[in-house]
Design an enzyme around this catalytic site. Structure first.
Site, PDB file in Angstrom:
ATOM      1  CB  ALA A   9      -1.021   0.017   1.247  1.00  0.00           C
ATOM      2  CE  LYS A  13       0.002  -1.113  -5.362  1.00  0.00           C
ATOM      3  NZ  LYS A  13       0.270  -0.421  -3.864  1.00  0.00           N
ATOM      4  CB  SER A  14      -1.027   5.007  -8.696  1.00  0.00           C
ATOM      5  OG  SER A  14      -2.099   3.850  -8.238  1.00  0.00           O
ATOM      6  CB  THR A  33     -11.643  -0.118  -9.292  1.00  0.00           C
ATOM      7  OG1 THR A  33     -10.595  -0.480  -8.462  1.00  0.00           O
ATOM      8  CG2 THR A  33     -11.296  -0.737 -10.685  1.00  0.00           C
ATOM      9  CG  HIS A  48      -3.949   8.582  -7.579  1.00  0.00           C
ATOM     10  ND1 HIS A  48      -3.908   7.530  -7.789  1.00  0.00           N
ATOM     11  CD2 HIS A  48      -3.490   8.884  -6.204  1.00  0.00           C
ATOM     12  CE1 HIS A  48      -3.218   6.591  -7.006  1.00  0.00           C
ATOM     13  NE2 HIS A  48      -3.029   7.476  -6.141  1.00  0.00           N
ATOM     14  NE  ARG A  49     -10.596  13.168 -10.611  1.00  0.00           N
ATOM     15  CZ  ARG A  49     -10.950  12.991  -9.345  1.00  0.00           C
ATOM     16  NH1 ARG A  49     -10.796  13.908  -8.577  1.00  0.00           N
ATOM     17  NH2 ARG A  49     -11.753  11.842  -8.678  1.00  0.00           N
ATOM     18  CD  GLN A  50      -4.848  18.185  -7.260  1.00  0.00           C
ATOM     19  OE1 GLN A  50      -3.651  17.897  -6.608  1.00  0.00           O
ATOM     20  NE2 GLN A  50      -5.994  18.751  -6.613  1.00  0.00           N
TER      21      GLN A  50
END
Length: 97
Positions: A9, A13-14, A33, A48-50
């Site tokens: 965690a 990874k992203s 998800t 993450h979006r930014q």
């Protein structure tokens, strides 16, 4: 080609997957998800979006916390018959799904 990226965690990874996807294709579909049930998850999703928006790689975000099979069918229809076979699908994250 299919690539599975694993790790602990919050191990990056992203970020790694997004950079890797940008090397593989010309654009990407980011399949999110996670269900955003609390402030911490909403904040993480916003970060993450930014990050994706600030990158030079064009991302389209699809949010699908339940029906991943339908998302895969939609992706298949979008790229089926297309002359551009360089659309990368990144599913983040199977654990949250």
């Amino acid at each position: 080609m299919r690539v599975l990226i694993t790790g602990a965690a919050r191990s990056g990874k992203s970020t790694f997957a997004e950079a890797y996807a940008a090397r593989l294709g010309n654009s990407g579909i980011y399949a999110a998800t996670a269900r955003l049930l609390d402030d911490e998850m909403r904040e993480r999703a916003a970060l993450h979006r930014q990050r994706r928006q600030a990158s030079d790689f064009p991302w389209e975000t699809w949010e699908e916390p339940y029906d991943l099979a339908d998302l895969l069918l939609r992706y298949s229809r979008q790229v089926d018959g297309s002359t551009d076979d360089s659309v990368v699908l990144l599913i983040d994250c199977l654990t949250m799904w």
